[in-house]
Design a protein around this motif. Structure first.
Motif, short mmCIF file in Angstrom:
data_model
loop_
_atom_site.label_atom_id
_atom_site.label_comp_id
_atom_site.label_asym_id
_atom_site.label_seq_id
_atom_site.Cartn_x
_atom_site.Cartn_y
_atom_site.Cartn_z
N LEU A 149 47.32 61.13 58.06
CA LEU A 149 48.07 59.97 58.56
C LEU A 149 47.95 59.85 60.08
O LEU A 149 47.81 58.74 60.61
N LYS A 150 47.96 60.97 60.77
CA LYS A 150 47.79 60.95 62.22
C LYS A 150 46.40 60.41 62.58
O LYS A 150 46.26 59.60 63.50
N VAL A 151 45.38 60.85 61.86
CA VAL A 151 44.02 60.35 62.08
C VAL A 151 43.98 58.84 61.81
O VAL A 151 43.36 58.08 62.55
N LEU A 152 44.65 58.42 60.75
CA LEU A 152 44.70 57.00 60.41
C LEU A 152 45.32 56.18 61.54
O LEU A 152 44.75 55.17 61.97
N MET A 153 46.44 56.61 62.05
CA MET A 153 47.14 55.87 63.11
C MET A 153 46.30 55.83 64.39
O MET A 153 46.13 54.77 65.00
N THR A 154 45.79 56.98 64.78
CA THR A 154 44.98 57.06 66.00
C THR A 154 43.71 56.23 65.88
O THR A 154 43.33 55.49 66.78
N SER A 155 43.06 56.32 64.73
CA SER A 155 41.81 55.58 64.51
C SER A 155 42.05 54.08 64.45
O SER A 155 41.22 53.30 64.93
N ALA A 156 43.15 53.67 63.84
CA ALA A 156 43.45 52.23 63.75
C ALA A 156 43.59 51.64 65.15
O ALA A 156 43.04 50.57 65.44
N GLU A 157 44.31 52.31 66.02
CA GLU A 157 44.46 51.81 67.40
C GLU A 157 43.11 51.87 68.13
O GLU A 157 42.76 50.93 68.84
N HIS A 158 42.37 52.94 67.95
CA HIS A 158 41.10 53.11 68.65
C HIS A 158 40.06 52.07 68.22
O HIS A 158 39.28 51.59 69.04
N CYS A 159 40.02 51.74 66.94
CA CYS A 159 38.97 50.86 66.41
C CYS A 159 39.36 49.38 66.37
O CYS A 159 38.54 48.54 66.01
N CYS A 160 40.58 49.05 66.72
CA CYS A 160 41.04 47.66 66.69
C CYS A 160 40.54 46.94 67.95
O CYS A 160 40.97 47.24 69.06
N VAL A 161 39.63 46.00 67.78
CA VAL A 161 39.00 45.31 68.91
C VAL A 161 40.02 44.57 69.77
O VAL A 161 39.99 44.68 71.00
N VAL A 162 40.92 43.84 69.16
CA VAL A 162 41.91 43.08 69.94
C VAL A 162 42.85 44.03 70.67
O VAL A 162 43.16 43.84 71.85
N PHE A 163 43.31 45.06 69.99
CA PHE A 163 44.19 46.05 70.60
C PHE A 163 43.54 46.66 71.85
O PHE A 163 44.14 46.71 72.92
#
Length: 182
Positions: A149-163
């Motif tokens: 879950l931690k990898v999921l959260m970190t990766s979602a922020e890292h890979c989100c172009v608009v973010f």
């Protein structure tokens, strides 16, 4: 259902990954939107047309805090929507890649701006949103691995172009084309 929809996001992205390794130039994309006056001549309303929308137009209005009627989504709403949509879809794609089952999910984005800068009431106030916040709700099955879950959260922020665009800032340029009518 189209052939593209039948292939999982993981398989689609693996194919893209290999292709972009071979042809890096194909990794560049271009998104577009156009704003026009539309049916109204008043400065606080207009229409936007998004690329890939087959010419469909969305109405926009201007926030009452800067003199608009606030009777349609305003540019800040669209910016917030872009961030929410990008983070939400990125989260779901990475969850599929990590084999994390999502029961339910939602991203709510809030953007706050002090408009005194935009109205030139106080020139020390930046003309921008001073704060944006994403509230992410994620429901997963009991016992889902915390580390994953931690990898999921970190990766979602890292890979989100608009973010990442908003977080790090991006260079914005302008070309002006002015015609003078007879």
């Amino acid at each position: 259902m189209s052939a593209v929809q039948e292939v999982s996001i993981v398989k689609r992205q693996e194919l893209l990954h290999r292709h972009y390794l071979e042809v890096p130039a194909d990794g560049w994309i271009t998104d577009r939107a156009r704003a026009r006056a539309g049916q109204s001549n008043d400065p606080v309303h207009g229409e936007i047309e998004l690329a890939n929308s087959d010419g469909a137009r969305q109405q926009y209005g201007i926030h009452r805090a800067v003199g608009g009627d606030h009777d349609a989504p305003n540019p800040g709403d669209y910016l917030s929507a872009a961030l929410a949509a990008c983070l939400h879809s990125t989260l779901r794609m990475i969850a599929e890649r990590l084999e994390v089952a999502i029961i339910d999910s939602e991203v709510t984005t809030t953007a706050r701006a002090d408009v005194r800068g935009a109205l030139m009431v106080d020139t020390t106030v930046p003309v921008s949103f001073q704060h944006m916040h994403c509230d992410v709700f994620l429901e997963v099955p009991a016992g889902t691995d915390e580390r994953t879950l931690k990898v999921l959260m970190t990766s979602a922020e890292h890979c989100c172009v608009v973010f990442q665009t908003l977080r790090s800032g991006t260079k914005v340029t302008t070309d002006w084309r002015i015609d003078q009518a007879p």
